[in-house]
Each structure stands twice: as structure tokens, then as C-alpha cells.
Scaffold this active site. Structure first.
Site, mmCIF file in Angstrom:
data_model
loop_
_atom_site.group_PDB
_atom_site.id
_atom_site.type_symbol
_atom_site.label_atom_id
_atom_site.label_comp_id
_atom_site.label_asym_id
_atom_site.label_seq_id
_atom_site.Cartn_x
_atom_site.Cartn_y
_atom_site.Cartn_z
ATOM 1 C CD GLU A 12 -2.541 -1.204 2.602
ATOM 2 O OE1 GLU A 12 -3.749 -1.061 2.672
ATOM 3 O OE2 GLU A 12 -1.819 -1.415 3.589
ATOM 4 C CG ASP A 216 -10.436 -10.265 4.990
ATOM 5 O OD1 ASP A 216 -9.371 -9.638 4.897
ATOM 6 O OD2 ASP A 216 -11.053 -10.360 6.069
HETATM 7 N N1 ADE Z 1 -7.142 -6.816 8.060
HETATM 8 C C1 ADE Z 1 -7.677 -7.247 6.890
HETATM 9 N N2 ADE Z 1 -8.463 -8.324 7.090
HETATM 10 C C2 ADE Z 1 -8.425 -8.577 8.412
HETATM 11 C C3 ADE Z 1 -8.999 -9.568 9.222
HETATM 12 N N3 ADE Z 1 -9.772 -10.514 8.697
HETATM 13 N N4 ADE Z 1 -8.723 -9.556 10.554
HETATM 14 C C4 ADE Z 1 -7.924 -8.595 11.078
HETATM 15 N N5 ADE Z 1 -7.334 -7.654 10.361
HETATM 16 C C5 ADE Z 1 -7.587 -7.615 9.029
#
Ligand code: ADE
Length: 249
Positions: A12, A216
Site C-alpha cells: 500500500e 475480506d
Molecule cells: N485486516 C484485513 N483483514 C483482516 C482480518 N480478517 N482480521 C484482522 N485484520 C484484518
């Protein structure tokens, strides 16, 4: 006035570093800080490190050593709120530390010494950040992330939660979200650093704002979705949003 741009991951940050003018790399506390100017604004770029302690150290150095007068965090997060989908963008109004628990001595999730469970972001800076995101999604949205179901990326604003745990299981995600929701705290997304930076910025009265793109759904597919998203999309979001924000400041 120096603006610090904190990124969670090198993917990023790389686009921002390559656009930096008069770039100077300074090592401090085992970290690289990139000082220079970006889109006409004096900036310092840094990686937060992973987790709350690493991010708090980085934020403290940015303020104490690099005289950052506002901090903007760009990163990714797992979507847990209703309708918060992969490719959407969340601008934080405030943060909770989901793994902080000193109950029954103090209210669950409260960091003792702070006025409430929620650590507030700066309202004015967050509004400018939301405006930058809105502009990017309106102009670049479909090109930034093609959602398989044809869903156009959306902007959400509200509560984010941080804790020292990557959430890769729907059951853990529910166990985190539901008690918070029952107490009136509707968490949109989870990540691992923002609340720590918010806390440091409150200590120093330095304005703080955070934007997280949803990589996600913090569920059983998170370990697959997260790396794929980081590789293909995260840096493009960060570049566009930061450029637009710096033009607005
Ligand atoms: N950053 C991106 N996805 C995440 C997740 N599933 N848990 C914690 N931090 C995150």
C-alpha cells in the site's frame, strides 16, 4: 504542516513512495520514514507495523520526531458489518479495541483513563477523507475493483475495531461483533492497528483519520481473499484516495 500517511503494508505504501518528491529516507526505531512532498504537501510516510503496539510506536515517533500535525491511516480491513463487502471502503468515525477487557473493574472494551469505549477520530479530517473516497469511488470505482457480483464499491462511515488477531473464521467474527452490537457498538470492519493510533493521537491532540478498504469478510475465506486483494487492488486504492485528500487539505 506535515501530514503523516501511515500504511499497514508495503504494497500500500510503494505507490506513495514512488510519487514522493525530494524524498529522504530516515531510519528511526528500526523503521523507515520517508520525508518529502506529495501533491504539493509536506508529508512523512511510514509503515505502521502489524498490531497495536507496533502502530503506537510508529505514531509516537511520527509526532515526536517528525512533527506530524495530522495522521492519516490507509489500509485494509475485514468487513463484519451488514452489507460491508470486499472492495467497499470504510472511513472510521471512531475505534474500539475489541481485545481490551478490564471488566468487571471497568466497562468491557474501555481503555482505563479514556472517557469512553469509543476512541474518536477527528471529525473534520475524517469528513475530508470521506470526501476524497467519495470522489475516487465516483470517478474510479468500477475500475478500482470489479466485484464478481457486479456490486459497485461503496463508502461506509462508522465504528471500526482493532485487536491483535487476524480474524479468519466466521465464528470468531460473530463472537467479536455480537456482544459489541448488543452494547450498542455496531462495528463495520476489523483490523489490527487503527485504535492504537487513535489512542496515541488523542493523547497528543493530533487529528487522526483512517480509511480501510475491505479485503475480506473476516470469515473462513479471509486467508485466501486477503493476499489476493493486497496484490491486486490495495495499492491502487491508497494512491487515489491519498492524492485526492492531499488536494483537499
Ligand atoms: N485486516 C484485513 N483483514 C483482516 C482480518 N480478517 N482480521 C484482522 N485484520 C484484518
Amino acid at each position: 504542516m506535515t501530514t503523516a500517511i501511515l500504511s499497514a503494508l508495503p504494497e500500500e505504501q510503494s505507490g506513495l513512495v514512488s510519487s514522493l518528491e525530494n524524498a529522504q529516507r530516515v531510519m528511526h526505531a528500526g523503521r523507515s520514514f520517508w520525508v518529502g512532498s506529495l501533491h504539493g504537501q509536506p508529508v512523512v510516510l511510514a509503515l505502521s507495523g502489524i498490531g497495536k503496539v507496533a502502530a503506537a510506536t510508529t505514531a509516537t515517533v511520527l509526532i515526536e520526531r517528525f512533527a506530524a500535525r495530522r495522521i492519516v491511516f490507509t489500509g485494509v480491513a475485514g468487513g463484519v458489518g451488514e452489507g460491508v463487502q470486499v472492495g467497499d471502503v470504510v472511513v472510521a468515525h471512531d475505534y474500539v479495541q475489541h481485545d481490551m477487557d478490564v471488566s468487571p473493574l471497568f466497562e468491557r472494551w474501555l481503555v482505563p483513563g479514556y472517557p469512553g469505549v469509543r476512541l474518536a477520530c477527528d471529525a473534520a479530517l475524517s469528513a475530508q477523507l470521506a470526501q476524497a473516497v467519495h470522489h475516487c469511488l465516483a470517478t474510479e470505482g468500477p475500475g478500482l475493483h470489479a466485484h464478481p457480483a457486479g456490486h459497485l464499491p461503496r463508502l461506509h462511515q462508522g465504528l471500526m475495531a482493532s485487536g491483535d488477531r487476524f480474524i479468519t473464521c466466521a465464528q470468531v467474527s460473530r463472537a467479536l461483533r455480537e456482544p459489541l452490537l448488543a452494547a450498542g457498538h455496531d462495528v463495520l470492519a476489523v483490523e489490527m492497528e487503527g485504535a492504537a493510533v487513535a489512542q496515541v493521537c488523542l493523547d497528543y491532540a493530533v487529528p487522526f483519520a483512517a480509511v480501510r478498504t475491505i479485503s475480506d469478510r473476516a470469515d473462513d475465506d479471509a486467508h485466501v481473499d486477503f493476499p489476493a486483494f493486497i496484490q491486486s487492488v490495495a495499492s491502487r486504492y491508497a494512491d487515489h484516495i491519498v492524492r485526492r485528500l492531499l488536494e483537499l487539505l
